[in-house]
Design a protein around this motif. Structure first.
Motif, PDB file in Angstrom:
ATOM      1  N   ALA A 131       0.832  -1.206   0.000  1.00  0.00           N
ATOM      2  CA  ALA A 131       0.000   0.000   0.000  1.00  0.00           C
ATOM      3  C   ALA A 131       0.867   1.256   0.000  1.00  0.00           C
ATOM      4  CB  ALA A 131      -0.935  -0.013   1.202  1.00  0.00           C
ATOM      5  N   ASP A 132       1.984   1.223   0.729  1.00  0.00           N
ATOM      6  CA  ASP A 132       2.895   2.369   0.729  1.00  0.00           C
ATOM      7  C   ASP A 132       3.500   2.574  -0.660  1.00  0.00           C
ATOM      8  OD1 ASP A 132       2.419   2.819   3.391  1.00  0.00           O
ATOM      9  OD2 ASP A 132       4.178   1.724   4.090  1.00  0.00           O
ATOM     10  N   LEU A 133       3.769   1.475  -1.352  1.00  0.00           N
ATOM     11  CA  LEU A 133       4.266   1.593  -2.723  1.00  0.00           C
ATOM     12  C   LEU A 133       3.190   2.222  -3.611  1.00  0.00           C
ATOM     13  CD1 LEU A 133       6.331   1.079  -4.933  1.00  0.00           C
ATOM     14  CD2 LEU A 133       5.449  -1.248  -5.147  1.00  0.00           C
ATOM     15  N   GLY A 134       1.936   1.790  -3.422  1.00  0.00           N
ATOM     16  CA  GLY A 134       0.847   2.413  -4.167  1.00  0.00           C
ATOM     17  C   GLY A 134       0.737   3.897  -3.872  1.00  0.00           C
ATOM     18  N   THR A 135       0.976   4.269  -2.609  1.00  0.00           N
ATOM     19  CA  THR A 135       0.963   5.679  -2.243  1.00  0.00           C
ATOM     20  C   THR A 135       2.047   6.440  -2.991  1.00  0.00           C
ATOM     21  OG1 THR A 135       0.113   5.169  -0.036  1.00  0.00           O
ATOM     22  CG2 THR A 135       1.217   7.280  -0.311  1.00  0.00           C
ATOM     23  N   ALA A 136       3.235   5.857  -3.081  1.00  0.00           N
ATOM     24  CA  ALA A 136       4.340   6.519  -3.785  1.00  0.00           C
ATOM     25  C   ALA A 136       4.047   6.647  -5.276  1.00  0.00           C
ATOM     26  CB  ALA A 136       5.638   5.738  -3.560  1.00  0.00           C
ATOM     27  N   VAL A 137       3.422   5.617  -5.847  1.00  0.00           N
ATOM     28  CA  VAL A 137       3.041   5.676  -7.263  1.00  0.00           C
ATOM     29  C   VAL A 137       2.050   6.808  -7.489  1.00  0.00           C
ATOM     30  CG1 VAL A 137       1.888   4.453  -9.139  1.00  0.00           C
ATOM     31  CG2 VAL A 137       3.497   3.236  -7.679  1.00  0.00           C
ATOM     32  N   ALA A 138       1.027   6.881  -6.622  1.00  0.00           N
ATOM     33  CA  ALA A 138       0.021   7.929  -6.752  1.00  0.00           C
ATOM     34  C   ALA A 138       0.632   9.312  -6.554  1.00  0.00           C
ATOM     35  CB  ALA A 138      -1.103   7.695  -5.752  1.00  0.00           C
ATOM     36  N   ALA A 139       1.581   9.422  -5.627  1.00  0.00           N
ATOM     37  CA  ALA A 139       2.245  10.706  -5.400  1.00  0.00           C
ATOM     38  C   ALA A 139       3.042  11.121  -6.635  1.00  0.00           C
ATOM     39  CB  ALA A 139       3.165  10.615  -4.184  1.00  0.00           C
ATOM     40  N   GLN A 140       3.694  10.160  -7.265  1.00  0.00           N
ATOM     41  CA  GLN A 140       4.419  10.466  -8.497  1.00  0.00           C
ATOM     42  C   GLN A 140       3.452  10.920  -9.587  1.00  0.00           C
ATOM     43  OE1 GLN A 140       6.061   7.223 -10.869  1.00  0.00           O
ATOM     44  NE2 GLN A 140       7.987   8.330 -11.040  1.00  0.00           N
ATOM     45  N   ASP A 141       2.307  10.242  -9.692  1.00  0.00           N
ATOM     46  CA  ASP A 141       1.310  10.629 -10.689  1.00  0.00           C
ATOM     47  C   ASP A 141       0.785  12.039 -10.419  1.00  0.00           C
ATOM     48  OD1 ASP A 141       1.617   8.160 -11.851  1.00  0.00           O
ATOM     49  OD2 ASP A 141      -0.137   7.276 -10.884  1.00  0.00           O
ATOM     50  N   ALA A 142       0.541  12.349  -9.135  1.00  0.00           N
ATOM     51  CA  ALA A 142       0.060  13.685  -8.779  1.00  0.00           C
ATOM     52  C   ALA A 142       1.098  14.754  -9.143  1.00  0.00           C
ATOM     53  CB  ALA A 142      -0.266  13.745  -7.291  1.00  0.00           C
ATOM     54  N   THR A 143       2.355  14.447  -8.892  1.00  0.00           N
ATOM     55  CA  THR A 143       3.419  15.377  -9.267  1.00  0.00           C
ATOM     56  C   THR A 143       3.465  15.571 -10.771  1.00  0.00           C
ATOM     57  OG1 THR A 143       4.733  14.700  -7.346  1.00  0.00           O
ATOM     58  CG2 THR A 143       5.891  15.835  -9.114  1.00  0.00           C
ATOM     59  N   LYS A 144       3.273  14.481 -11.507  1.00  0.00           N
ATOM     60  CA  LYS A 144       3.336  14.550 -12.963  1.00  0.00           C
ATOM     61  C   LYS A 144       2.242  15.445 -13.523  1.00  0.00           C
ATOM     62  CE  LYS A 144       3.421  11.653 -17.117  1.00  0.00           C
ATOM     63  NZ  LYS A 144       3.342  10.270 -17.651  1.00  0.00           N
ATOM     64  N   ILE A 145       0.996  15.252 -13.064  1.00  0.00           N
ATOM     65  CA  ILE A 145      -0.084  16.070 -13.624  1.00  0.00           C
ATOM     66  C   ILE A 145       0.095  17.535 -13.229  1.00  0.00           C
ATOM     67  CG2 ILE A 145      -1.658  14.115 -13.587  1.00  0.00           C
ATOM     68  CD1 ILE A 145      -3.133  15.448 -11.283  1.00  0.00           C
ATOM     69  N   THR A 146       0.698  17.774 -12.066  1.00  0.00           N
ATOM     70  CA  THR A 146       0.899  19.153 -11.628  1.00  0.00           C
ATOM     71  C   THR A 146       1.940  19.853 -12.490  1.00  0.00           C
ATOM     72  OG1 THR A 146       0.295  18.592  -9.350  1.00  0.00           O
ATOM     73  CG2 THR A 146       1.538  20.624  -9.689  1.00  0.00           C
ATOM     74  N   VAL A 147       3.077  19.202 -12.739  1.00  0.00           N
ATOM     75  CA  VAL A 147       4.126  19.857 -13.526  1.00  0.00           C
ATOM     76  C   VAL A 147       3.698  19.987 -14.985  1.00  0.00           C
ATOM     77  CG1 VAL A 147       5.956  19.100 -11.974  1.00  0.00           C
ATOM     78  CG2 VAL A 147       5.391  17.690 -13.943  1.00  0.00           C
ATOM     79  N   ILE A 148       2.906  19.036 -15.488  1.00  0.00           N
ATOM     80  CA  ILE A 148       2.380  19.165 -16.848  1.00  0.00           C
ATOM     81  C   ILE A 148       1.463  20.382 -16.938  1.00  0.00           C
ATOM     82  CG2 ILE A 148       0.764  18.130 -18.498  1.00  0.00           C
ATOM     83  CD1 ILE A 148       1.965  15.421 -17.839  1.00  0.00           C
ATOM     84  N   ALA A 149       0.564  20.523 -15.951  1.00  0.00           N
ATOM     85  CA  ALA A 149      -0.339  21.669 -15.947  1.00  0.00           C
ATOM     86  C   ALA A 149       0.433  22.975 -15.790  1.00  0.00           C
ATOM     87  CB  ALA A 149      -1.363  21.517 -14.825  1.00  0.00           C
ATOM     88  N   GLU A 150       1.457  22.979 -14.941  1.00  0.00           N
ATOM     89  CA  GLU A 150       2.249  24.195 -14.757  1.00  0.00           C
ATOM     90  C   GLU A 150       3.010  24.549 -16.031  1.00  0.00           C
ATOM     91  OE1 GLU A 150       2.395  26.391 -12.307  1.00  0.00           O
ATOM     92  OE2 GLU A 150       0.759  25.296 -11.351  1.00  0.00           O
ATOM     93  N   THR A 151       3.477  23.549 -16.757  1.00  0.00           N
ATOM     94  CA  THR A 151       4.161  23.808 -18.026  1.00  0.00           C
ATOM     95  C   THR A 151       3.190  24.413 -19.030  1.00  0.00           C
ATOM     96  OG1 THR A 151       5.687  21.966 -17.645  1.00  0.00           O
ATOM     97  CG2 THR A 151       5.473  22.752 -19.902  1.00  0.00           C
TER      98      THR A 151
END
Length: 502
Positions: free
Chosen positions: A162-182
């Motif tokens: 579950a912690d690994l799933g949390t890290a995956v989701a956190a990476q995905d959240a970071t990705k959509i944020t930097v894409i939107a900021e770009t």
């Protein structure tokens, strides 16, 4: 003592297939399970929106090669994404460490020395004489395997997954944020470039008006008031220009850093941009159900709840005995007697350990873990509610700015007609130049306001796409993957194993 051992043995047999602690299931009364949370958005009835779910690579709906190239570069080089990838690798390592508990532990030792032993220590009667010096050796191997009778190891692995799933989701959240900021930085640079172009156009018109009023004044047909007023309007327009130039430069700096460059190394292509990208289709928004399945922060919050639930089982297992089977084989003696029968020793059997006297302390820890689970559950509900609020707010802002754009277009058409009519009346000698100045000022304000709101609408669109949570989904599955169960559905998510090991 015999009764205690008998009780332990019976308990182990009865619980050989037992995993203590609660099994994770999404709470039936969770906000995410409500019908109204999975229905259509209130703001989705706007004619500018489509009910279909947004695509993963939503930025390609603009059909702008520059924007696409910038986002692809961001995905490869952005520092926030590198941090997220490192956190994911750490979570994968933690899972591997937890999983290793399922396997036997093997240890080996070997040593040799030239030594003299103490006769007194060995209880050897030597009548005061020292034992002879000799070469001695020692070697051994031991194997230990802990039986997971009460599921503590299983729960630990479950929590790590579950912690690994949390890290995956956190990476995905970071990705959509930097894409939107770009996308936001690029659109901000282009829309500001358009505003600068409009402002220069308006400034040129106003400058010509100032020259005309000066000629009229010199010819005795105008007044100093007309000249002063026109010059003041020109200066007011000029005063807004530095702000626009600074806004564009700041957007270029943000874009450079997002794509992994120093601020001074910004894109010259974007610096020349004066035309905003336009959506090629109606903005797709989907509904609440697709939103909550797609938002990484919702997925992350539920993984955290899953992990907190599994940790209750880890602590609960401490209330029960632990059984470890071990075996050892060794040889210790004189080097001249290496591996003789009288140097070999071995042992095999179980080891039972139980923190029975500390049940009150363990119970307190379990109650603390249960309270932590309830806190994480409340956070999960809060994340779901916030996701819905952000989306509804973004849609409402977008709709109202579209309305404002429509009004400003109408106002601009009227301002153009008014300016044209005022100019005509002045040329016919039916009015002074003062109404012409007022009409031109109104026209300039209308043109600049429309350019500004058009840039705002672009940023509104990015805000909607960000709130919808798209942009993290992989186009194709990775060839090497770690499968993580998605608690939001029966589907799984693939995590690129190569990424986690970088």
């Amino acid at each position: 003592m015999r009764r205690l051992l008998l009780f332990v043995a019976v308990s182990a047999v009865l619980a050989s297939c037992t995993t203590v602690g609660p099994n994770y299931q999404r709470p039936a009364d969770a906000v995410i399970a409500r019908t109204d949370a999975n229905s259509a958005f209130l703001g989705s009835q706007n004619a500018a929106l489509a009910q279909t779910a947004p695509p993963s690579e939503w930025w390609k709906l603009y059909k702008d090669p520059t924007l696409t190239a910038l986002i692809e570069q961001t995905i490869k080089t952005n520092t926030d994404l590198r941090v997220a990838a490192a956190n994911l690798a750490r979570a994968q390592t933690n899972l591997e460490y937890a999983d290793s508990s399922r396997h036997p532990e093997v240890s080996m030792s070997a040593g040799a020395e030239y030594a003299r032993f103490s006769a007194e220590e060995k209880l050897v009667p030597t009548e005061g004489k020292a034992l002879p010096n000799s070469y001695v050796y020692s070697s051994g191997i031991s194997v230990a395997y802990q039986l997971d009778l009460f599921g503590q190891i299983s729960r630990t692995i479950e929590s790590a997954k579950a912690d690994l799933g949390t890290a995956v989701a956190a990476q995905d959240a970071t990705k959509i944020t930097v894409i939107a900021e770009t996308a936001r930085a690029y659109m901000d640079a282009c829309s500001t470039g358009h505003e600068i172009e409009v402002a220069n156009k308006v400034l040129g018109i106003q400058a010509r008006s100032t020259k005309l009023t000066q000629r009229l004044f010199d010819a005795g047909r105008g007044t100093s008031l007309d000249t002063t007023r026109s010059s003041g309007q020109e200066d007011q327009i000029r005063a807004n220009m530095p702000l626009l130039y600074a806004q564009k430069r700041l957007a270029l700096y943000r874009l450079a850093v997002l794509t992994g460059h120093v601020p001074a190394d910004f894109s010259q292509t974007v610096a020349m941009c004066k035309t905003e990208p336009k959506l090629s289709v109606l903005l797709p928004v989907g509904d609440g159900m697709t939103l909550l399945k797609r938002r990484p922060d919702v997925r992350k919050a539920e993984y955290e709840l899953h992990s907190a639930t599994a940790k209750i089982g880890v602590l609960t297992a401490d209330l029960y005995p632990k059984v470890t089977f071990g075996a050892s084989l060794g040889s210790v003696g004189l080097a001249s007697h290496f591996l003789h029968d009288d140097t070999v020793s071995f042992g095999i059997g179980p080891l039972i350990s139980w923190q029975f006297p500390e049940r009150d302390r363990l119970g307190a820890r379990i109650r603390g873990a249960e309270a932590e689970q309830q806190a994480v559950y409340a956070k999960f509900d809060g994340v779901v509610l916030n996701a819905l609020r952000e989306t509804e707010s973004a849609l409402e802002t977008y709709a109202r700015d579209l309305d404002r754009q429509a009004y400003l277009k109408t106002a601009l058409d009227k301002a153009r007609k008014s300016a044209k009519d005022s100019e005509t009346l002045f040329k016919l000698g039916r009015q002074s130049y003062l109404p012409v100045l007022d009409a031109n000022r109104t026209l300039a304000t209308a043109e600049q306001s429309l350019a500004s709101v058009e840039g705002k609408i672009l940023l509104d669109q990015v805000a909607v796409f960000l709130a919808l949570g798209g942009g993290w989904e992989p186009d194709t599955p990775a060839p090497k993957a770690i499968i993580v169960q998605d608690p939001l559905s029966k589907s799984t998510k693939s995590v690129d194993a190569d990424v986690t090991k970088k």
